[in-house]
Design a protein around this motif. Structure first.
Motif, PDB file in Angstrom:
ATOM      1  N   TRP A  20     -15.606  -8.328  -7.717  1.00  0.00           N
ATOM      2  CA  TRP A  20     -15.154  -9.170  -8.836  1.00  0.00           C
ATOM      3  C   TRP A  20     -15.795  -8.687 -10.138  1.00  0.00           C
ATOM      4  O   TRP A  20     -15.106  -8.500 -11.142  1.00  0.00           O
ATOM      5  N   ASP A  21     -17.090  -8.483 -10.105  1.00  0.00           N
ATOM      6  CA  ASP A  21     -17.801  -8.046 -11.306  1.00  0.00           C
ATOM      7  C   ASP A  21     -17.316  -6.668 -11.767  1.00  0.00           C
ATOM      8  O   ASP A  21     -17.154  -6.426 -12.970  1.00  0.00           O
ATOM      9  N   ALA A  22     -17.088  -5.776 -10.803  1.00  0.00           N
ATOM     10  CA  ALA A  22     -16.659  -4.419 -11.144  1.00  0.00           C
ATOM     11  C   ALA A  22     -15.264  -4.406 -11.753  1.00  0.00           C
ATOM     12  O   ALA A  22     -15.016  -3.745 -12.774  1.00  0.00           O
ATOM     13  N   VAL A  23     -14.333  -5.127 -11.151  1.00  0.00           N
ATOM     14  CA  VAL A  23     -12.969  -5.181 -11.681  1.00  0.00           C
ATOM     15  C   VAL A  23     -12.948  -5.920 -13.009  1.00  0.00           C
ATOM     16  O   VAL A  23     -12.251  -5.525 -13.947  1.00  0.00           O
ATOM     17  N   LEU A  31     -12.427   0.725  -9.140  1.00  0.00           N
ATOM     18  CA  LEU A  31     -13.052   0.159  -7.957  1.00  0.00           C
ATOM     19  C   LEU A  31     -13.149   1.199  -6.840  1.00  0.00           C
ATOM     20  O   LEU A  31     -12.181   1.894  -6.531  1.00  0.00           O
ATOM     21  N   SER A  32     -14.314   1.290  -6.215  1.00  0.00           N
ATOM     22  CA  SER A  32     -14.554   2.228  -5.116  1.00  0.00           C
ATOM     23  C   SER A  32     -15.290   1.503  -3.997  1.00  0.00           C
ATOM     24  O   SER A  32     -16.346   0.897  -4.225  1.00  0.00           O
ATOM     25  N   LEU A  33     -14.736   1.567  -2.781  1.00  0.00           N
ATOM     26  CA  LEU A  33     -15.393   0.925  -1.645  1.00  0.00           C
ATOM     27  C   LEU A  33     -16.751   1.547  -1.354  1.00  0.00           C
ATOM     28  O   LEU A  33     -17.710   0.845  -1.041  1.00  0.00           O
ATOM     29  N   ARG A  34     -16.823   2.848  -1.455  1.00  0.00           N
ATOM     30  CA  ARG A  34     -18.095   3.513  -1.198  1.00  0.00           C
ATOM     31  C   ARG A  34     -19.151   3.108  -2.217  1.00  0.00           C
ATOM     32  O   ARG A  34     -20.310   2.878  -1.874  1.00  0.00           O
ATOM     33  N   GLN A  35     -18.747   3.019  -3.478  1.00  0.00           N
ATOM     34  CA  GLN A  35     -19.698   2.615  -4.512  1.00  0.00           C
ATOM     35  C   GLN A  35     -20.122   1.161  -4.317  1.00  0.00           C
ATOM     36  O   GLN A  35     -21.294   0.818  -4.505  1.00  0.00           O
ATOM     37  N   LEU A  36     -19.177   0.312  -3.923  1.00  0.00           N
ATOM     38  CA  LEU A  36     -19.524  -1.080  -3.667  1.00  0.00           C
ATOM     39  C   LEU A  36     -20.552  -1.184  -2.556  1.00  0.00           C
ATOM     40  O   LEU A  36     -21.514  -1.953  -2.644  1.00  0.00           O
ATOM     41  N   ALA A  37     -20.329  -0.399  -1.481  1.00  0.00           N
ATOM     42  CA  ALA A  37     -21.273  -0.408  -0.369  1.00  0.00           C
ATOM     43  C   ALA A  37     -22.663   0.019  -0.847  1.00  0.00           C
ATOM     44  O   ALA A  37     -23.679  -0.596  -0.482  1.00  0.00           O
ATOM     45  N   LEU A  57      -9.340  -4.997   0.062  1.00  0.00           N
ATOM     46  CA  LEU A  57     -10.337  -5.600  -0.826  1.00  0.00           C
ATOM     47  C   LEU A  57      -9.663  -6.232  -2.039  1.00  0.00           C
ATOM     48  O   LEU A  57     -10.004  -7.347  -2.444  1.00  0.00           O
ATOM     49  N   LEU A  58      -8.692  -5.538  -2.617  1.00  0.00           N
ATOM     50  CA  LEU A  58      -7.968  -6.087  -3.770  1.00  0.00           C
ATOM     51  C   LEU A  58      -7.202  -7.346  -3.374  1.00  0.00           C
ATOM     52  O   LEU A  58      -7.099  -8.298  -4.159  1.00  0.00           O
ATOM     53  N   ASP A  59      -6.663  -7.364  -2.167  1.00  0.00           N
ATOM     54  CA  ASP A  59      -5.963  -8.545  -1.670  1.00  0.00           C
ATOM     55  C   ASP A  59      -6.917  -9.732  -1.609  1.00  0.00           C
ATOM     56  O   ASP A  59      -6.601 -10.843  -2.082  1.00  0.00           O
ATOM     57  N   ALA A  60      -8.096  -9.497  -1.041  1.00  0.00           N
ATOM     58  CA  ALA A  60      -9.092 -10.566  -0.941  1.00  0.00           C
ATOM     59  C   ALA A  60      -9.565 -11.003  -2.324  1.00  0.00           C
ATOM     60  O   ALA A  60      -9.804 -12.194  -2.572  1.00  0.00           O
ATOM     61  N   HIS A 101     -10.901 -13.247 -17.835  1.00  0.00           N
ATOM     62  CA  HIS A 101     -10.767 -12.299 -16.726  1.00  0.00           C
ATOM     63  C   HIS A 101      -9.419 -11.559 -16.759  1.00  0.00           C
ATOM     64  O   HIS A 101      -8.630 -11.646 -15.806  1.00  0.00           O
ATOM     65  N   PRO A 102      -9.134 -10.832 -17.825  1.00  0.00           N
ATOM     66  CA  PRO A 102      -7.816 -10.176 -17.921  1.00  0.00           C
ATOM     67  C   PRO A 102      -7.558  -9.170 -16.802  1.00  0.00           C
ATOM     68  O   PRO A 102      -6.439  -9.117 -16.256  1.00  0.00           O
ATOM     69  N   ALA A 103      -8.563  -8.367 -16.463  1.00  0.00           N
ATOM     70  CA  ALA A 103      -8.365  -7.374 -15.401  1.00  0.00           C
ATOM     71  C   ALA A 103      -8.193  -8.046 -14.043  1.00  0.00           C
ATOM     72  O   ALA A 103      -7.417  -7.579 -13.197  1.00  0.00           O
TER      73      ALA A 103
END
Length: 203
Positions: A20-23, A31-37, A57-60, A101-103
């Motif tokens: 959420w914070d990243a987007v 957004l990157s799953l690896r970076q989030l991890a 992840l975007l769906d959630a 939260h426009p993005a």
């Protein structure tokens, strides 16, 4: 935060919060799953147990966004305030969310229309409109709005408010405060709904 968080059942929430914070800050493309991890201190494999890919992840994230927006809209339309005030509050809540939260809002609608959209996302994305229809219907039954198609009136209201939100988030108001633009638009829509009865009677 370490791998141990996963075993305590908090990893999904932590990943979603970080996403959420990243987007919110940089948009969904960044957004990157690896970076989030890495950000939450777990392996990519651990994060994949909760989100198989970026789209999941975007769906959630979209589900979370609609849940927050629905909560704000629900609070606006509930209570004993005059119908016009609740109508204004709902419109203001929508534009306020969009401006903050426009993005996130763009991600919510993009994910909703994705071919892989989950049933949960589809369901939560359809909560707000029935609440607005119910508010308009109650105003009609109370005699504050003339009889008519409440669903049509709700679509008109949403189109107008979403238009203001788009203008505000795309910086197309030329310095005009979005709060004033929102108030003026909602007032115009409400007056239009009220006057629709007199127009019908004189036709």
């Amino acid at each position: 935060m370490t791998e141990r968080t996963y075993h305590h059942g908090n990893l999904r929430a932590a990943l979603l919060e970080r996403a959420w914070d990243a987007v919110d800050a940089e948009g969904a493309d960044a957004l990157s799953l690896r970076q989030l991890a890495r950000d939450v201190g777990v392996s990519h494999g651990a994060s994949a147990r909760h989100f198989r890919d970026k789209q999941a992840l975007l769906d959630a994230l979209a589900v979370e966004g609609f849940a927050r927006l629905n909560a704000a809209l629900g609070a606006a339309v509930s209570g004993d305030a005059p119908f016009a005030d609740r109508f204004h509050a709902a419109g203001d809540a929508y534009v306020s969310f969009a401006v903050r939260h426009p993005a996130i809002l763009r991600t919510m609608y993009t994910a909703k229309h994705h071919e892989a959209a989950s049933a949960e996302l589809i369901e939560v994305s359809h909560v707000a409109m029935p609440a607005l229809v119910a508010l308009i219907t109650a105003a009609q039954e109370a005699g504050e709005l003339p009889p008519g198609a409440a669903e049509e009136a709700a679509v008109v209201a949403f189109a107008a408010v979403h238009g203001v939100a788009t203008l505000a988030t795309d910086d197309l108001l030329d310095g005009f405060p979005w709060q004033d633009a929102t108030a003026a638009t909602i007032t115009a829509v409400w007056r239009g709904l009220v006057s629709a009865g007199s127009s019908t009677r004189t036709a």
